[in-house]
Design an enzyme around this catalytic site. Structure first.
Site, PDB file in Angstrom:
ATOM      1  N   GLY A  13       0.832  -1.208   0.000  1.00  0.00           N
ATOM      2  CA  GLY A  13       0.000   0.000   0.000  1.00  0.00           C
ATOM      3  C   GLY A  13       0.865   1.256   0.000  1.00  0.00           C
ATOM      4  O   GLY A  13       2.090   1.182   0.105  1.00  0.00           O
ATOM      5  N   ASN A 126      -2.851   9.498  13.674  1.00  0.00           N
ATOM      6  CA  ASN A 126      -1.813  10.263  12.994  1.00  0.00           C
ATOM      7  C   ASN A 126      -0.532  10.112  13.793  1.00  0.00           C
ATOM      8  O   ASN A 126      -0.545  10.280  15.002  1.00  0.00           O
ATOM      9  CB  ASN A 126      -2.213  11.736  12.892  1.00  0.00           C
ATOM     10  CG  ASN A 126      -1.290  12.491  11.948  1.00  0.00           C
ATOM     11  OD1 ASN A 126      -0.083  12.490  12.120  1.00  0.00           O
ATOM     12  ND2 ASN A 126      -1.880  13.124  10.957  1.00  0.00           N
ATOM     13  N   MET A 127       0.558   9.780  13.130  1.00  0.00           N
ATOM     14  CA  MET A 127       1.809   9.506  13.848  1.00  0.00           C
ATOM     15  C   MET A 127       2.818  10.633  13.720  1.00  0.00           C
ATOM     16  O   MET A 127       3.990  10.446  14.011  1.00  0.00           O
ATOM     17  CB  MET A 127       2.382   8.182  13.381  1.00  0.00           C
ATOM     18  CG  MET A 127       1.436   7.054  13.708  1.00  0.00           C
ATOM     19  SD  MET A 127       2.159   5.453  13.753  1.00  0.00           S
ATOM     20  CE  MET A 127       0.679   4.454  13.938  1.00  0.00           C
ATOM     21  N   HIS A 157      -7.597  15.674   2.010  1.00  0.00           N
ATOM     22  CA  HIS A 157      -6.698  14.557   1.692  1.00  0.00           C
ATOM     23  C   HIS A 157      -6.773  14.227   0.207  1.00  0.00           C
ATOM     24  O   HIS A 157      -7.694  14.641  -0.493  1.00  0.00           O
ATOM     25  CB  HIS A 157      -7.074  13.307   2.498  1.00  0.00           C
ATOM     26  CG  HIS A 157      -6.598  13.346   3.918  1.00  0.00           C
ATOM     27  ND1 HIS A 157      -7.308  13.972   4.912  1.00  0.00           N
ATOM     28  CD2 HIS A 157      -5.476  12.853   4.501  1.00  0.00           C
ATOM     29  CE1 HIS A 157      -6.646  13.859   6.063  1.00  0.00           C
ATOM     30  NE2 HIS A 157      -5.527  13.193   5.837  1.00  0.00           N
ATOM     31  N   LYS A 161      -8.329   8.505  -0.616  1.00  0.00           N
ATOM     32  CA  LYS A 161      -8.708   8.209   0.785  1.00  0.00           C
ATOM     33  C   LYS A 161     -10.152   7.719   0.841  1.00  0.00           C
ATOM     34  O   LYS A 161     -11.037   8.291   0.197  1.00  0.00           O
ATOM     35  CB  LYS A 161      -8.529   9.466   1.650  1.00  0.00           C
ATOM     36  CG  LYS A 161      -8.785   9.196   3.123  1.00  0.00           C
ATOM     37  CD  LYS A 161      -8.190  10.268   4.007  1.00  0.00           C
ATOM     38  CE  LYS A 161      -8.485  10.001   5.477  1.00  0.00           C
ATOM     39  NZ  LYS A 161      -7.839   8.760   5.960  1.00  0.00           N
TER      40      LYS A 161
HETATM   41  P1  NAD Z   1      -3.641   1.868   0.770  1.00  0.00           P
HETATM   42  O1  NAD Z   1      -4.972   1.452   0.259  1.00  0.00           O
HETATM   43  O2  NAD Z   1      -2.628   2.397  -0.209  1.00  0.00           O
HETATM   44  O3  NAD Z   1      -2.946   0.661   1.572  1.00  0.00           O
HETATM   45  C1  NAD Z   1      -3.630  -0.275   2.349  1.00  0.00           C
HETATM   46  C2  NAD Z   1      -3.028  -1.628   2.007  1.00  0.00           C
HETATM   47  O4  NAD Z   1      -3.587  -2.613   2.888  1.00  0.00           O
HETATM   48  C3  NAD Z   1      -3.358  -2.056   0.549  1.00  0.00           C
HETATM   49  O5  NAD Z   1      -2.167  -2.391  -0.123  1.00  0.00           O
HETATM   50  C4  NAD Z   1      -4.276  -3.253   0.761  1.00  0.00           C
HETATM   51  O6  NAD Z   1      -4.176  -4.220  -0.266  1.00  0.00           O
HETATM   52  C5  NAD Z   1      -3.762  -3.782   2.110  1.00  0.00           C
HETATM   53  N1  NAD Z   1      -4.675  -4.721   2.743  1.00  0.00           N
HETATM   54  C6  NAD Z   1      -6.044  -4.713   2.750  1.00  0.00           C
HETATM   55  N2  NAD Z   1      -6.511  -5.804   3.383  1.00  0.00           N
HETATM   56  C7  NAD Z   1      -5.433  -6.506   3.798  1.00  0.00           C
HETATM   57  C8  NAD Z   1      -5.262  -7.729   4.509  1.00  0.00           C
HETATM   58  N3  NAD Z   1      -6.310  -8.444   4.923  1.00  0.00           N
HETATM   59  N4  NAD Z   1      -4.000  -8.156   4.764  1.00  0.00           N
HETATM   60  C9  NAD Z   1      -2.929  -7.445   4.353  1.00  0.00           C
HETATM   61  N5  NAD Z   1      -3.029  -6.288   3.663  1.00  0.00           N
HETATM   62  C10 NAD Z   1      -4.264  -5.823   3.396  1.00  0.00           C
HETATM   63  O7  NAD Z   1      -3.936   2.954   1.897  1.00  0.00           O
HETATM   64  P2  NAD Z   1      -2.913   3.943   2.627  1.00  0.00           P
HETATM   65  O8  NAD Z   1      -3.025   5.313   2.036  1.00  0.00           O
HETATM   66  O9  NAD Z   1      -1.556   3.304   2.743  1.00  0.00           O
HETATM   67  O10 NAD Z   1      -3.602   4.044   4.067  1.00  0.00           O
HETATM   68  C11 NAD Z   1      -3.831   2.877   4.845  1.00  0.00           C
HETATM   69  C12 NAD Z   1      -4.491   3.258   6.159  1.00  0.00           C
HETATM   70  O11 NAD Z   1      -3.590   4.030   6.959  1.00  0.00           O
HETATM   71  C13 NAD Z   1      -5.742   4.123   6.015  1.00  0.00           C
HETATM   72  O12 NAD Z   1      -6.672   3.744   7.010  1.00  0.00           O
HETATM   73  C14 NAD Z   1      -5.227   5.531   6.250  1.00  0.00           C
HETATM   74  O13 NAD Z   1      -6.222   6.425   6.685  1.00  0.00           O
HETATM   75  C15 NAD Z   1      -4.213   5.254   7.334  1.00  0.00           C
HETATM   76  N6  NAD Z   1      -3.172   6.267   7.496  1.00  0.00           N
HETATM   77  C16 NAD Z   1      -2.831   6.562   8.780  1.00  0.00           C
HETATM   78  C17 NAD Z   1      -1.791   7.440   9.030  1.00  0.00           C
HETATM   79  C18 NAD Z   1      -1.381   7.671  10.451  1.00  0.00           C
HETATM   80  O14 NAD Z   1      -0.424   8.429  10.711  1.00  0.00           O
HETATM   81  N7  NAD Z   1      -2.036   7.016  11.424  1.00  0.00           N
HETATM   82  C19 NAD Z   1      -1.102   8.058   7.976  1.00  0.00           C
HETATM   83  C20 NAD Z   1      -1.474   7.735   6.665  1.00  0.00           C
HETATM   84  C21 NAD Z   1      -2.499   6.824   6.439  1.00  0.00           C
END
Ligand code: NAD
Length: 271
Positions: A13, A126-127, A157, A161
């Protein structure tokens, strides 16, 4: 001390790739492996190559059990249903679970809280250092101002998203509710459409914009009849979230079971 073995679930991802690069670049840790959802094109490819790094000789798999059993910590930026499965496995094996996934409902949160009684779980919408500082500032500003100041949280965003409001917007809104001493969920207005009626005092409103490749912009507006305060944070590179996640993993090493947040990691939770 030996290097910490860190696995990345959802490793192909947007965040997954950024996390792999960050582990490879950081001192004191190494990539233990990576998983993806069943059917992903990344399954069977080398984990390093997926992230544009040198080959590591470890392939991406769709079953997280072996990786979670072997790793010291798992970085999880996937989807809520997958994160709950990972939480159960981390609890079973005592693996630290660093959760960035957003868009959880109360059942997901309950499952994670249960897992956190058995292993160290660090969960943050958010980290980034900046956002977590802004959460503390928002709490204080809300505690200082009276209910004549309306609170609105606006976020923007990238177009990919899938959840709204963002996890960060909700962190900020919750901090405002805590500062004001009100129940967040009872007072949150998560988007407006149509004849909504006048704004009710003490509600916390949210608005979400989506477009282009915006990594994450957040503004908390405190609005009175005569003046406004706007607290704004803009993230320009998602590597900052990955740096926070790896810092959290290293912090979680040998940590007692518990449900921690980024303020705990950064040491300003009680500041
Ligand atoms: P993305 O869709 O690019 O990546 C998510 C990945 O998870 C995908 O590659 C998907 O195939 C994979 N996935 C789904 N189901 C799965 C499973 N059962 N097993 C393994 N992998 C699986 O999304 P992204 O932009 O990377 O964001 C991912 C999440 O992180 C979102 O919820 C986003 O809001 C969050 N996020 C949080 C922060 C933070 O600081 N907390 C920062 C950025 C994004």
């Amino acid at each position: 001390m030996s290097d910490m073995k860190i696995g990345v679930v959802g490793c192909a991802g947007r965040m997954g790739i950024t996390l792999l690069k960050q582990i490879a670049a950081a001192e004191g840790c190494l990539i233990a492996g990576g998983t993806e959802r069943a059917g992903s094109e990344a399954i069977g490819r080398d984990v390093g190559v997926v992230a544009g790094l040198d080959a590591l000789g470890i392939v991406v798999v769709d079953d997280p059990a072996a990786l979670i059993a072997e790793a010291d910590a798992i970085l999880d930026f996937t989807i809520p249903d997958a994160t709950v499965v990972h939480a159960g496995l981390c609890a079973q094996h005592g693996t630290a679970h660093i959760i960035g996934t957003t868009g959880m409902d109360p059942e997901h949160h309950a499952a994670i809280a249960e897992a956190a009684t058995k292993t160290a779980v660090m969960q943050a919408g958010n980290m980034s250092v900046g956002v977590n500082l802004m959460v503390e500032i928002t709490r204080r500003v809300a505690a200082t101002l009276d209910a004549n100041w309306d609170v609105e949280v606006v976020e923007m965003h990238h177009r990919h998203k899938v959840d709204a409001p963002s996890g960060t917007a909700l962190m900020l809104g919750r901090a405002a509710a805590e500062g004001r001493g009100i129940d967040h969920d009872k007072n949150a207005v998560r988007g407006r459409d149509g004849i909504t009626g006048e704004r009710k005092k003490s509600t916390i409103g949210y608005a979400s914009l989506r477009g282009g490749n915006v990594v994450g912009d957040h503004t908390v507006h405190f609005v009175s009849d005569n003046e406004r305060i706007e607290l704004t944070h803009k993230a320009s590179d998602r590597a900052l979230f990955a740096r926070g996640a790896v810092t959290a993993a290293l912090w979680a090493r040998d940590r007692a079971p518990g449900h921690y947040n980024m303020a705990d990691v950064l040491g300003f939770g009680d500041a």
